[in-house]
Design a protein around this motif. Structure first.
Motif, PDB file in Angstrom:
ATOM      1  N   GLU A 113      -6.060  66.123 -62.315  1.00 14.65           N
ATOM      2  CA  GLU A 113      -7.338  67.158 -62.595  1.00 14.65           C
ATOM      3  C   GLU A 113      -8.362  66.566 -64.216  1.00 14.65           C
TER       4      GLU A 113
ATOM      5  N   HIS B 147     -12.151  66.933 -64.746  1.00 13.26           N
ATOM      6  CA  HIS B 147     -12.468  67.941 -65.210  1.00 13.26           C
ATOM      7  C   HIS B 147     -13.725  67.285 -66.179  1.00 13.26           C
TER       8      HIS B 147
ATOM      9  N   ASP C  22     -15.552  73.249 -62.269  1.00 14.06           N
ATOM     10  CA  ASP C  22     -14.511  72.761 -62.688  1.00 14.06           C
ATOM     11  C   ASP C  22     -13.656  73.994 -63.125  1.00 14.06           C
ATOM     12  N   PRO C  23     -12.347  73.964 -63.343  1.00 19.73           N
ATOM     13  CA  PRO C  23     -12.125  75.037 -63.039  1.00 19.73           C
ATOM     14  C   PRO C  23     -11.666  75.250 -64.581  1.00 19.73           C
TER      15      PRO C  23
ATOM     16  N   LYS D  58      -7.506  81.681 -63.915  1.00 16.47           N
ATOM     17  CA  LYS D  58      -8.148  81.205 -62.857  1.00 16.47           C
ATOM     18  C   LYS D  58      -7.841  79.650 -63.463  1.00 16.47           C
ATOM     19  N   SER D  59      -8.055  78.742 -64.363  1.00 18.13           N
ATOM     20  CA  SER D  59      -8.150  77.574 -64.741  1.00 18.13           C
ATOM     21  C   SER D  59      -6.474  77.211 -64.830  1.00 18.13           C
TER      22      SER D  59
ATOM     23  N   LEU E 151      -4.363  78.187 -63.203  1.00 17.21           N
ATOM     24  CA  LEU E 151      -3.769  77.387 -61.276  1.00 17.21           C
ATOM     25  C   LEU E 151      -5.323  76.938 -60.434  1.00 17.21           C
ATOM     26  N   GLY E 152      -6.255  76.819 -60.930  1.00 16.52           N
ATOM     27  CA  GLY E 152      -7.469  76.831 -59.866  1.00 16.52           C
ATOM     28  C   GLY E 152      -7.237  74.749 -60.681  1.00 16.52           C
TER      29      GLY E 152
ATOM     30  N   ARG F 127      -4.545  73.043 -58.708  1.00 17.63           N
ATOM     31  CA  ARG F 127      -4.405  72.931 -57.071  1.00 17.63           C
ATOM     32  C   ARG F 127      -5.831  71.940 -56.491  1.00 17.63           C
ATOM     33  N   SER F 128      -6.477  71.766 -57.245  1.00 17.59           N
ATOM     34  CA  SER F 128      -7.686  70.269 -57.911  1.00 17.59           C
ATOM     35  C   SER F 128      -6.817  69.118 -57.663  1.00 17.59           C
TER      36      SER F 128
ATOM     37  N   GLU G  86      -5.238  76.807 -72.444  1.00 17.74           N
ATOM     38  CA  GLU G  86      -5.484  76.945 -71.129  1.00 17.74           C
ATOM     39  C   GLU G  86      -7.159  77.549 -72.141  1.00 17.74           C
TER      40      GLU G  86
END
Length: 400
Positions: A166, A171, A180-181, A196-197, A199-200, A203-204, A266
């Motif tokens: 990712e 990113h 962009d998470p 959020k970042s 998990l995001g 997933r990404s 994060e």
């Protein structure tokens, strides 16, 4: 010579902290956190900014400093797992006491659970500042299979199989945009952002790897071809090793270090692009990252702090990164900014005038419009772009 010595900071500090903690146990477990705060925070405050840009020849030395990180992480993990083990593991007690002076039974008798936790927090900083940071550097080297493998193993300590995918392919393409998470929006709270970042980003990475493998007819669940599954299995092997050596307590402490290191990443993501906006069709430029040239942070983190140049030329090795002193600047070093971020009202107060400066001096006309929207949505007090929007709305109302 100083330009070589400064990048020995991480291994020297890591080995020093570990030796002190496991030689004494008990209250000495607090020494890791104390040393990091005193050395890094105080160092950034006292030392002049590091704006040096020497042309260095002995690249093998700088690579060696990175490669040392992996044995340090294994040693750190083993020390905690062995020290918490209910029995002598493979006869290691005699070796550890005679060679290093570490007494497992004395450590267990003289160290409370909260002191072990304090030691694990220091370990989490080493996992993040060492493993994740160096893994980040090495997984950008897509031209080197050796460095990619080493980097992915370092990231495995913080169950971050997703990062190598990712970060490099997501990113760096999407930063500063809602896609962009890992870009914190204005007004974001660090605690919700971390989730959020986390998990995001996973997933990404899963979607990116699934799309890549689909071109060759492979499944993302296939551990032979899937980088996601291989990374997950690498992390599982580390957790299994901790449990086999030290049992449930060792597994719990390894989780604290692993999750703590990932959380640290994060929070750094949160800082590095906080509130900056960019149109998806525009090129990523140095102005889209917060930079800092604080000396202690630059040395300990292998120049990760020179983030503006990193995003301008992602394939540049850390010793070649330039200071970009005219890029958007954080007012403090990384660890100081991390501590500020943990207090959201204080962090917003510090960042408000800095965001105002970015809007006025770095944003393009198109980005100024995005900044107005982001500022209004954020609800933050003191953002001039939000005030301009309010004044314009009043003017339009009066004119109507």
């Amino acid at each position: 010579m100083i330009h070589y010595l400064k990048f020995t900071a991480f291994p020297v500090i890591a080995f020093g902290i570990l030796h002190v903690m496991f030689s004494g146990g008990g209250a000495w477990m607090y020494s890791g956190i104390a040393a990091l705060v005193l050395v890094v925070v105080a160092g950034d405050a006292v030392l002049p900014d590091d704006r040096s840009e020497p042309r260095l020849k002995h690249e093998w030395f700088f690579n060696l400093m990175l490669w040392l990180t992996l044995p340090i992480l294994f040693w750190l993990s083993f020390l905690f797992s062995w020290a918490l083990a209910p029995t002598d593991v493979l006869g290691a007690d005699h070796f550890m006491q005679s060679v290093f002076g570490y007494d497992r039974l004395a450590l267990q008798a003289g160290t409370t659970w909260y002191q072990w936790f304090a030691g694990a927090v220091a370990g989490a900083f080493l996992f993040g500042a060492g493993g994740t940071n160096v893994g980040h550097e090495l997984t950008h080297r897509t031209y080197s299979l050796r460095d990619m493998i080493l980097g992915r193993w370092m990231l495995a300590f913080t169950f971050d199989a997703s990062f190598a995918i990712e970060h490099v392919y997501g990113h760096h393409k999407n930063l500063g945009t809602p896609a962009d998470p890992a870009t914190a929006q204005r007004g974001d709270n660090v605690y919700t952002f971390v989730i959020k970042s986390w998990l995001g980003g996973y997933r990404s990475a899963w979607r990116l790897e699934k799309a890549r493998l689909a071109k060759f007819g492979y499944s993302v669940w296939d551990p032979v071809h899937s980088r996601m599954m291989r990374g997950n299995l690498m992390t599982l092997s580390l957790y299994t090793g901790a449990f086999l050596i030290g049992g449930w307590w060792a597994l719990a402490v390894f989780w604290v270090m692993s999750a703590g290191g990932k959380t640290l990443l994060e929070i750094v993501n949160y800082m590095e692009h906080y509130g900056i906006v960019r149109r998806p069709e525009d090129k990523v430029e140095p102005r889209h990252s917060w930079n800092t040239n604080k000396a202690a942070s630059t040395a300990l983190l292998y120049a990760l702090t020179r983030h503006s140049h990193h995003h301008a030329e992602a394939d540049q090795e850390y010793w070649n990164l330039r200071c970009y002193q005219h890029a958007p600047m954080l007012p403090y070093g990384y660890l100081t900014t991390i501590l500020l971020a943990l207090v959201p009202p204080l962090y917003k107060k510090v960042m408000t005038p800095i965001l105002n400066h970015w809007d006025e001096h770095f944003a393009t006309p198109e980005e100024k419009k995005l900044a107005i929207e982001a500022s209004v949505k954020s609800g933050m007090n003191g953002l001039k772009s939000a005030q301009l929007s309010t004044e314009q709305a009043r003017f339009d109302s009066v004119a109507a």
